[in-house]
Design an enzyme around this catalytic site. Structure first.
Site, mmCIF file in Angstrom:
data_model
loop_
_atom_site.group_PDB
_atom_site.id
_atom_site.type_symbol
_atom_site.label_atom_id
_atom_site.label_comp_id
_atom_site.label_asym_id
_atom_site.label_seq_id
_atom_site.Cartn_x
_atom_site.Cartn_y
_atom_site.Cartn_z
ATOM 1 N N LYS A 159 9.693 -1.553 26.121
ATOM 2 C CA LYS A 159 10.650 -0.609 26.713
ATOM 3 C C LYS A 159 10.015 0.095 27.911
ATOM 4 O O LYS A 159 8.859 0.525 27.835
ATOM 5 C CB LYS A 159 11.118 0.409 25.663
ATOM 6 C CG LYS A 159 10.025 1.290 25.074
ATOM 7 C CD LYS A 159 10.605 2.204 23.998
ATOM 8 C CE LYS A 159 9.564 3.101 23.385
ATOM 9 N NZ LYS A 159 8.933 4.070 24.271
ATOM 10 N N GLU A 167 5.756 1.097 24.981
ATOM 11 C CA GLU A 167 6.160 1.598 26.301
ATOM 12 C C GLU A 167 5.268 0.939 27.347
ATOM 13 O O GLU A 167 4.036 0.908 27.181
ATOM 14 C CB GLU A 167 6.012 3.129 26.371
ATOM 15 C CG GLU A 167 6.457 3.697 27.728
ATOM 16 C CD GLU A 167 6.347 5.223 27.822
ATOM 17 O OE1 GLU A 167 6.106 5.876 26.792
ATOM 18 O OE2 GLU A 167 6.505 5.728 28.945
ATOM 19 N N ASP A 200 5.447 2.830 19.638
ATOM 20 C CA ASP A 200 4.376 3.005 20.647
ATOM 21 C C ASP A 200 2.994 3.357 20.098
ATOM 22 O O ASP A 200 2.293 4.227 20.652
ATOM 23 C CB ASP A 200 4.793 4.074 21.672
ATOM 24 C CG ASP A 200 6.066 3.731 22.423
ATOM 25 O OD1 ASP A 200 6.636 2.654 22.162
ATOM 26 O OD2 ASP A 200 6.512 4.550 23.249
ATOM 27 N N CYS A 206 8.664 9.940 22.702
ATOM 28 C CA CYS A 206 9.321 8.645 22.467
ATOM 29 C C CYS A 206 9.976 8.531 21.098
ATOM 30 O O CYS A 206 11.004 7.859 20.961
ATOM 31 C CB CYS A 206 8.318 7.518 22.684
ATOM 32 S SG CYS A 206 7.879 7.350 24.428
HETATM 33 N N1 TIU Z 1 5.345 6.998 23.565
HETATM 34 C C1 TIU Z 1 5.454 8.215 24.113
HETATM 35 O O1 TIU Z 1 5.689 9.206 23.433
HETATM 36 N N2 TIU Z 1 5.235 8.288 25.494
HETATM 37 C C2 TIU Z 1 4.780 9.410 26.119
HETATM 38 O O2 TIU Z 1 4.656 9.443 27.342
HETATM 39 N N3 TIU Z 1 4.443 10.465 25.314
HETATM 40 C C3 TIU Z 1 3.872 11.642 25.693
HETATM 41 O O3 TIU Z 1 3.762 12.521 24.829
HETATM 42 N N4 TIU Z 1 3.445 11.798 26.937
#
Ligand code: TIU
Length: 227
Positions: A129, A72, A24, A162
């Site tokens: 994802k 994401e 991500d 994530c």
């Molecule tokens: N990629 C990921 O970690 N998504 C999140 O929503 N992370 C946060 O720390 N909010």
């Protein structure tokens, strides 16, 4: 096998069966105006690891080892977005709303893209994802099995959300997991450290951690041996 000094003890991996998974590294988490910002975070910390993630990508590419990227995000009709996730956080801008980088956390919008320095190259796998973990509602397990991958080296953001969720999912599925400690970051420094500590506790209950320099040195030493 290549052996890397790591916490809590050396991590050994077979080069032919080891993939890099970059989680991500998207504008939505790293740049102002995206999802991370909308949740109330100071996103500036995350940009600091971009050069390290790029160097880790360069290492795998030089070796010709497999590279996977995750993103994401949700379908434009939001059919893969649970109501609970959309409502969470009472953000002013919610998933699907229009922000400065297009619709928040929606596939193919500008904010959904991986930052240029870490962009996927031809032949690398990109896994979209809808959740925090990379296995939920994705084809990644079948893809890893098809390619005979048994070991995963992780990087990306955020460490305790994530990255940690994906690493735990992978660990439960039998993959041997290493997290590159300076190629991952959190909005909250204490959460990053806590995640690294939880992953490596109890004799690597989830996996191992090591800095990029240790991985680079171990790969270099193994090349020296085979030359
Ligand atoms: N990629 C990921 O970690 N998504 C999140 O929503 N992370 C946060 O720390 N909010």
């Amino acid at each position: 096998m290549i052996e890397v000094p790591a916490t809590p003890y050396p991590y050994r991996f077979p080069p032919g069966r080891t993939a890099l998974v970059v989680i991500d590294m998207q504008r939505d988490f790293i740049e102002p105006g995206g999802f991370g910002h909308a949740l109330g975070n100071d996103v500036s910390r995350l940009a600091g690891i971009v050069p390290t993630v790029a160097a880790l990508l360069a290492l795998f590419r030089q070796q010709g080892w497999p590279v996977l990227h995750t993103r994401e995000g949700h379908r434009p009709d939001l059919s893969d977005l649970p109501d609970a996730k959309r409502a969470r956080g009472h953000a002013t801008l919610r998933i699907g709303d229009i922000g400065p980088m297009g619709r928040i956390l929606v596939r193919d919008e500008p904010g959904h893209a991986i930052v240029t320095a870490c962009a996927p190259e031809a032949g690398e796998t990109v896994i979209d994802k809808p959740g925090k973990g990379m296995f939920w509602n994705t084809p990644v397990h079948a893809e890893l099995d098809r390619r005979g991958i048994t070991h995963l080296v992780f990087a990306g953001v955020t460490t305790e959300v994530c990255v940690q969720t994906s690493m735990r999912e992978a660990n439960d599925r039998g993959f041997e997991c290493l997290l590159v400690s300076d190629a991952t970051e959190s909005y909250v420094p204490a959460f990053k450290q806590a995640a690294l500590d939880m992953i490596t506790a109890q004799g690597a209950i989830v996996g191992w951690t090591t800095p990029l320099s240790s991985l680079v040195a171990a790969v270099g030493a193994s090349e020296g041996k085979t030359a």
